[in-house]
Design a protein around this motif. Structure first.
Motif, PDB file in Angstrom:
ATOM      1  N   ILE A 511       7.773  44.152  42.696  1.00  0.00           N
ATOM      2  CA  ILE A 511       7.660  44.321  41.466  1.00  0.00           C
ATOM      3  C   ILE A 511       6.586  43.454  40.991  1.00  0.00           C
ATOM      4  CG2 ILE A 511       8.214  44.598  39.109  1.00  0.00           C
ATOM      5  CD1 ILE A 511      11.064  45.281  40.172  1.00  0.00           C
ATOM      6  N   VAL A 512       5.155  43.844  40.328  1.00  0.00           N
ATOM      7  CA  VAL A 512       4.355  42.920  40.270  1.00  0.00           C
ATOM      8  C   VAL A 512       3.542  43.528  38.878  1.00  0.00           C
ATOM      9  CG1 VAL A 512       3.562  42.658  42.647  1.00  0.00           C
ATOM     10  CG2 VAL A 512       2.526  44.464  41.317  1.00  0.00           C
ATOM     11  N   PRO A 513       3.056  42.407  38.070  1.00  0.00           N
ATOM     12  CA  PRO A 513       2.400  42.872  36.722  1.00  0.00           C
ATOM     13  C   PRO A 513       1.203  44.019  36.990  1.00  0.00           C
ATOM     14  CG  PRO A 513       2.493  40.402  36.941  1.00  0.00           C
ATOM     15  CD  PRO A 513       2.771  40.934  38.383  1.00  0.00           C
ATOM     16  N   ALA A 514       1.221  44.821  36.314  1.00  0.00           N
ATOM     17  CA  ALA A 514      -0.051  45.826  36.406  1.00  0.00           C
ATOM     18  C   ALA A 514      -0.965  45.400  35.466  1.00  0.00           C
ATOM     19  CB  ALA A 514       0.653  47.316  35.921  1.00  0.00           C
ATOM     20  N   ASP A 515      -0.581  45.140  34.054  1.00  0.00           N
ATOM     21  CA  ASP A 515      -1.422  44.824  33.044  1.00  0.00           C
ATOM     22  C   ASP A 515      -0.796  43.864  32.164  1.00  0.00           C
ATOM     23  OD1 ASP A 515      -4.068  44.983  31.728  1.00  0.00           O
ATOM     24  OD2 ASP A 515      -3.013  46.397  30.300  1.00  0.00           O
ATOM     25  N   ASN A 516      -1.460  43.036  31.678  1.00  0.00           N
ATOM     26  CA  ASN A 516      -1.159  41.734  30.593  1.00  0.00           C
ATOM     27  C   ASN A 516      -2.069  41.644  29.576  1.00  0.00           C
ATOM     28  OD1 ASN A 516       0.175  39.913  29.302  1.00  0.00           O
ATOM     29  ND2 ASN A 516       1.160  38.951  31.108  1.00  0.00           N
ATOM     30  N   ARG A 517      -1.869  42.109  28.231  1.00  0.00           N
ATOM     31  CA  ARG A 517      -2.851  41.731  27.332  1.00  0.00           C
ATOM     32  C   ARG A 517      -2.115  41.368  26.044  1.00  0.00           C
ATOM     33  NH1 ARG A 517      -7.059  45.171  28.075  1.00  0.00           N
ATOM     34  NH2 ARG A 517      -6.385  45.870  29.846  1.00  0.00           N
ATOM     35  N   GLY A 518      -2.620  40.586  25.243  1.00  0.00           N
ATOM     36  CA  GLY A 518      -2.062  40.331  23.798  1.00  0.00           C
ATOM     37  C   GLY A 518      -0.748  39.916  23.816  1.00  0.00           C
ATOM     38  N   GLY A 519      -0.284  39.448  25.248  1.00  0.00           N
ATOM     39  CA  GLY A 519       1.122  39.056  25.119  1.00  0.00           C
ATOM     40  C   GLY A 519       2.356  40.057  25.601  1.00  0.00           C
ATOM     41  N   ARG A 520       1.764  41.508  25.760  1.00  0.00           N
ATOM     42  CA  ARG A 520       2.486  42.456  26.392  1.00  0.00           C
ATOM     43  C   ARG A 520       2.226  42.847  27.673  1.00  0.00           C
ATOM     44  NH1 ARG A 520       2.435  47.961  22.752  1.00  0.00           N
ATOM     45  NH2 ARG A 520       0.450  48.388  24.133  1.00  0.00           N
ATOM     46  N   ALA A 521       3.333  42.873  28.363  1.00  0.00           N
ATOM     47  CA  ALA A 521       3.020  43.106  30.084  1.00  0.00           C
ATOM     48  C   ALA A 521       3.505  44.424  30.543  1.00  0.00           C
ATOM     49  CB  ALA A 521       3.460  41.948  30.908  1.00  0.00           C
ATOM     50  N   SER A 522       2.906  45.011  31.464  1.00  0.00           N
ATOM     51  CA  SER A 522       3.597  46.379  32.031  1.00  0.00           C
ATOM     52  C   SER A 522       3.633  45.902  33.689  1.00  0.00           C
ATOM     53  CB  SER A 522       2.702  47.583  31.832  1.00  0.00           C
ATOM     54  OG  SER A 522       1.614  47.462  32.111  1.00  0.00           O
ATOM     55  N   PHE A 523       4.328  46.694  34.224  1.00  0.00           N
ATOM     56  CA  PHE A 523       4.821  46.508  35.758  1.00  0.00           C
ATOM     57  C   PHE A 523       4.548  47.523  36.569  1.00  0.00           C
ATOM     58  CE2 PHE A 523       6.341  43.229  33.302  1.00  0.00           C
ATOM     59  CZ  PHE A 523       6.196  41.819  34.069  1.00  0.00           C
ATOM     60  N   ALA A 524       4.412  47.583  37.793  1.00  0.00           N
ATOM     61  CA  ALA A 524       4.389  48.586  38.859  1.00  0.00           C
ATOM     62  C   ALA A 524       4.752  47.926  40.261  1.00  0.00           C
ATOM     63  CB  ALA A 524       2.680  49.057  39.093  1.00  0.00           C
ATOM     64  N   ASN A 525       5.062  48.952  40.995  1.00  0.00           N
ATOM     65  CA  ASN A 525       5.613  48.686  42.529  1.00  0.00           C
ATOM     66  C   ASN A 525       4.374  48.120  43.589  1.00  0.00           C
ATOM     67  OD1 ASN A 525       7.968  50.532  41.710  1.00  0.00           O
ATOM     68  ND2 ASN A 525       8.637  48.834  42.649  1.00  0.00           N
ATOM     69  N   ALA A 526       4.505  47.134  44.216  1.00  0.00           N
ATOM     70  CA  ALA A 526       3.177  46.837  45.012  1.00  0.00           C
ATOM     71  C   ALA A 526       3.467  47.316  46.324  1.00  0.00           C
ATOM     72  CB  ALA A 526       3.100  45.460  45.162  1.00  0.00           C
ATOM     73  N   GLY A 527       2.745  47.516  47.299  1.00  0.00           N
ATOM     74  CA  GLY A 527       3.040  47.938  48.808  1.00  0.00           C
ATOM     75  C   GLY A 527       3.960  46.744  49.409  1.00  0.00           C
ATOM     76  N   ARG A 528       3.681  46.492  50.570  1.00  0.00           N
ATOM     77  CA  ARG A 528       4.342  45.553  51.406  1.00  0.00           C
ATOM     78  C   ARG A 528       3.959  44.454  51.244  1.00  0.00           C
ATOM     79  NH1 ARG A 528       8.016  47.789  54.849  1.00  0.00           N
ATOM     80  NH2 ARG A 528       7.742  50.137  55.124  1.00  0.00           N
ATOM     81  N   THR A 529       4.617  43.349  51.160  1.00  0.00           N
ATOM     82  CA  THR A 529       4.200  41.962  50.912  1.00  0.00           C
ATOM     83  C   THR A 529       4.931  40.815  52.291  1.00  0.00           C
ATOM     84  OG1 THR A 529       6.223  41.354  49.474  1.00  0.00           O
ATOM     85  CG2 THR A 529       4.001  42.211  48.615  1.00  0.00           C
ATOM     86  N   ARG A 530       4.430  40.068  52.097  1.00  0.00           N
ATOM     87  CA  ARG A 530       4.793  39.000  53.607  1.00  0.00           C
ATOM     88  C   ARG A 530       4.597  37.631  52.781  1.00  0.00           C
ATOM     89  NH1 ARG A 530       3.631  40.002  59.387  1.00  0.00           N
ATOM     90  NH2 ARG A 530       5.248  41.489  58.791  1.00  0.00           N
ATOM     91  N   ARG A 531       5.869  36.761  52.676  1.00  0.00           N
ATOM     92  CA  ARG A 531       5.614  35.214  52.646  1.00  0.00           C
ATOM     93  C   ARG A 531       6.122  34.390  53.803  1.00  0.00           C
ATOM     94  NH1 ARG A 531       7.308  37.971  47.960  1.00  0.00           N
ATOM     95  NH2 ARG A 531       6.630  37.090  45.845  1.00  0.00           N
ATOM     96  N   GLU A 532       5.247  33.758  54.192  1.00  0.00           N
ATOM     97  CA  GLU A 532       5.563  32.641  55.470  1.00  0.00           C
ATOM     98  C   GLU A 532       5.609  31.330  54.869  1.00  0.00           C
ATOM     99  OE1 GLU A 532       3.855  35.046  59.318  1.00  0.00           O
ATOM    100  OE2 GLU A 532       2.575  34.693  57.641  1.00  0.00           O
ATOM    101  N   GLY A 533       6.193  30.415  54.954  1.00  0.00           N
ATOM    102  CA  GLY A 533       6.496  29.134  54.352  1.00  0.00           C
ATOM    103  C   GLY A 533       7.197  27.958  55.216  1.00  0.00           C
ATOM    104  N   ILE A 534       6.675  26.966  54.997  1.00  0.00           N
ATOM    105  CA  ILE A 534       7.311  25.620  55.261  1.00  0.00           C
ATOM    106  C   ILE A 534       7.728  24.743  54.117  1.00  0.00           C
ATOM    107  CG2 ILE A 534       7.209  23.560  56.651  1.00  0.00           C
ATOM    108  CD1 ILE A 534       4.984  24.767  58.291  1.00  0.00           C
ATOM    109  N   GLU A 535       8.873  24.259  53.901  1.00  0.00           N
ATOM    110  CA  GLU A 535       9.210  23.336  52.870  1.00  0.00           C
ATOM    111  C   GLU A 535       9.822  22.079  53.466  1.00  0.00           C
ATOM    112  OE1 GLU A 535      11.393  26.258  51.027  1.00  0.00           O
ATOM    113  OE2 GLU A 535      13.356  25.358  51.620  1.00  0.00           O
TER     114      GLU A 535
END
Length: 690
Positions: A511-535
């Motif tokens: 779920i990602v922000p599709a649009d955000n203006r004036g303090g109001r946001a709408s959302f949409a589904n993205a395609g596939r994502t990947r996170r690769e990390g080191i902590e």
């Protein structure tokens, strides 16, 4: 309340050696066991780190000490700070998303997953635990893990009072009491605080009053009843909004004129109650039952242009919502030499009244006008979970968990007008999360590996607006799913501690922000994502008078599949296309924290140099802009008098007055992505306890 409640009792260099019997342990649903048997990433911030030399206003002060966690301080108390765990939470335009928040057993996250960090009573908590990784997927609507605040109620009778004054007309006062009855069967702690600030930028002043209390009745050594209550009042808090790149470059601490034109602001009132009974009624047998109630009311004035509200489907420029949440949970644990098994159930109810009004009357802006939205929203949640531990061999442990959740969303639309029909509807989600981990202990630590699959359903806020500008629920929004894997190790020596974890998380329908203006946001589904990390995290003592702490995060977060969605801009529908390979916005590639501290031989005086650094962040899905990286430094001084209870501190933040962007508003429709960070500031505090 939780499928997996984890408490890591590890000491910072400043903790006393007489606590050694509680070190290097982890609690799984209240049962203490060696950390060597927990196959996941977990860390703790103790009460000293939360308070010593700190302003105690925001989690941004202390969560930087937890590896894997990134805190972006907006310096905007109307929207709260943004907390990310392994990149989850970056999409939140206000509050915290993707991370489960719990304070003394009472959720600070609603049933739909939206949470508020301001409800953490930093002056009263004894520790905050941070859980990450695949086993964190057991928290259901929290792919990024959990942050759990706990009051221990194990201190002596005490009274405390403290306060500070600082730059930008900022000040805070707090007072608290802790005690017990003569037989020690009842123990309690209560603390109240009041905070005010003129704000970092024009039109960013804020006030906040908070009261929290915890009581515990222990009729015997094996059972206890814990009662929790709290309230937060934040009168109308100015919202300075974001800045465009040109505005930020022209004035790094400025405010967009529309914020003052529309007098953008937010009012918050929050109250919560909770109770929990725990009973270890027989060897290897224990159960618990609990419940909570939360009331939250919010009024927010946005900067929606008058012309945009002319459309029949507009929801106006003022949000007025009231939420009432209740929940119950129960569970049982069986344990023996070979392992343990836990079964539990949770049920919750959330009722929301959401109203929308125009933010103008005639030519006057920033006032409540005509009604433009009127609906009642409901969430019903039922969840069941199982958690099993198997001690394969003396140094080997396996931990597995499964959670099934069903969430029912419904909306009754009471605002029906020409061009704005009945937008009532229902949405049902049924999801399952699973996780499995294995750990192997050795002399000075442990190694572990874990796998998991989890989910996140949309919040009511994410469902509230459609990207195409239509009224009613965003029924096209689907739950997100994540497959996660990690390898990690922890080392503990007499004077040094270290941890390291590498991970990969593949997402689908994120779920990602599709649009955000004036303090109001709408959302949409993205395609596939990947996170690769080191902590990684390191802390210890270089010398009896010198200590250090260091955390480092590296994260490659990107869209691996192209996707598209439609938004309404200036009354015209536009198609937004996001290419595969783009970075997920709002997430720095690298960030970290470092601290070098000196203390006097009697430990009554402490001086520390702190550093926070971050790489730049893309501002939107299409990566059309990005913030610059930065590093800031702070100086902290602490002093405590001998045998009198008086103590004091002084801080100088952003020593070199570096101009930087503290956070971004992802996909802001007017390109006002940039939220300026804190300029150079000074704080002087004084307190007494006894």
């Amino acid at each position: 309340m939780l499928a997996l409640a984890v408490t890591l009792a590890c000491a910072t260099p400043a903790r006393a050696q007489d606590a050694a019997t509680t070190l290097d342990t982890v609690e799984v649903l209240g049962a203490r066991q060696p950390l060597t048997r927990f196959p996941g990433s977990v860390s703790v911030i103790d009460g000293d780190a939360l308070r010593a030399g700190q302003r105690q206003v925001s989690l941004a002060e202390s969560l930087v000490r937890a590896p894997g966690v990134t805190v972006l301080d907006r310096q905007n108390y109307a929207q709260d700070l943004q907390v990310q765990s392994r990149g989850f939470g970056a999409r939140s335009t206000f509050g915290i998303r993707g991370i489960k928040l719990i304070v003394d057993g009472v959720p600070s996250s609603a049933l739909d997953g939206q949470g508020q960090a301001a409800s953490f009573p930093l002056s009263a908590l004894d520790r905050i635990q941070v859980l990450r990784g695949p086993l964190a997927l057991q928290y259901g609507n929290a792919a990024g893990g959990a942050i759990v605040g706990e009051t221990a109620l194990d201190g002596e009778h005490a009274i405390e009072a403290n306060g500070w004054i600082g730059s930008r007309a900022s000040a805070r006062l707090a007072a608290g009491i802790e005690g017990a009855n003569a037989s020690d069967t009842w123990r309690w702690r209560a603390l109240g605080s009041a905070f005010t600030t003129g704000g970092e930028r024009p039109h960013s002043s804020a006030q906040r009053a908070q009261l929290d209390a915890v009581a515990q009745w222990s009729p015997d050594a094996d059972s206890r009843l814990r009662l929790v209550g709290g309230g937060l009042s934040q009168p109308y808090t100015d919202d300075p909004l974001g800045l465009t790149r040109a505005q930020w470059q022209r004035d790094p601490h400025g405010t967009d004129p529309v914020a003052e034109q529309f007098d953008t602001r937010k009012k918050i009132d929050n109250a919560q109650l909770g109770a929990r009974w725990e009973d270890a009624y027989a060897p290897g047998r224990e159960y618990w039952i609990g419940g909570y109630a939360v009331a939250r009311d919010v009024v927010q004035f946005l900067a929606i242009p008058v012309v945009a509200q002319r459309a029949p489907s507009s929801a106006g420029g003022v949000i007025d919502l009231g939420r009432r949440s209740t929940g119950v949970d129960a569970g049982h644990r069986w344990s023996g030499d070979a392992g343990a098994m836990t079964l539990g159930v949770e049920s919750g109810w959330l009722d929301e009244q959401r109203r929308g009004y125009e933010n103008f009357v005639g030519d006057q802006l920033g006032v409540r006008g005509r009604l433009r939205r009127d609906e009642d929203n409901r969430i019903r949640s039922n969840e069941a979970f199982a958690l099993g531990e198997w001690r394969i061999a003396p140094q080997w442990t396996a931990l597995g968990a499964v959670r099934h959740a069903r969430l029912d969303f419904s909306s009754d639309d009471h605002y029906i007008a020409p061009g704005n029909g009945d937008d009532s509807g229902d949405l049902d989600y049924s999801e399952t999360a699973t996780a499995l981990g294995v750990s192997r202990g050795f002399t000075h630590g442990e190694v572990y590996a874990s796998l998991g699959r989890g989910f996140e359903t949309p919040t009511v806020t994410e469902l509230a607006y459609r990207p195409d500008g239509g009224a009613g629920f965003n029924t096209a929004l689907q739950p997100a799913h994540f497959d996660s894997a990690e390898l990690g190790a922890r080392w503990r020596f007499d004077a040094h501690n270290a941890s390291l974890a590498i991970y990969r998380i593949d997402g689908e329908d994120e779920i990602v922000p599709a649009d955000n203006r004036g303090g109001r946001a709408s959302f949409a589904n993205a395609g596939r994502t990947r996170r690769e990390g080191i902590e990684a995290g390191f802390d210890g003592r270089l010398h009896p008078q010198w200590s250090y702490a260091l955390t480092f995060n590296w994260l490659r977060a990107r869209f691996t599949e192209a996707f598209r969605y439609r938004v309404l801009s200036g009354g015209v529908e536009q198609l937004q296309v996001v290419d595969a390979g783009n970075r997920i916005p709002g997430i720095p590639r690298a960030d970290g924290y470092a601290e070098l501290a000196w203390n006097s031989r009697d430990a009554r005086t402490v001086a520390a140099l702190e550093m926070r650094a971050s790489d730049g962040m893309p501002t939107d899905d299409r990566n059309t802009d990005a913030t610059p990286g930065y590093a800031t430094f702070a100086l902290r001084l602490q002093w405590r008098a001998a045998n009198t209870g008086w103590h004091a501190f002084a801080r100088a933040d952003n020593l070199f007055d570096r101009d930087y962007v503290g956070s971004v508003i992802v996909n802001e429709g007017n390109a006002r992505y940039f939220e300026p960070g804190l300029g150079r500031g000074f704080t002087l505090g004084l307190g007494w306890d006894g």
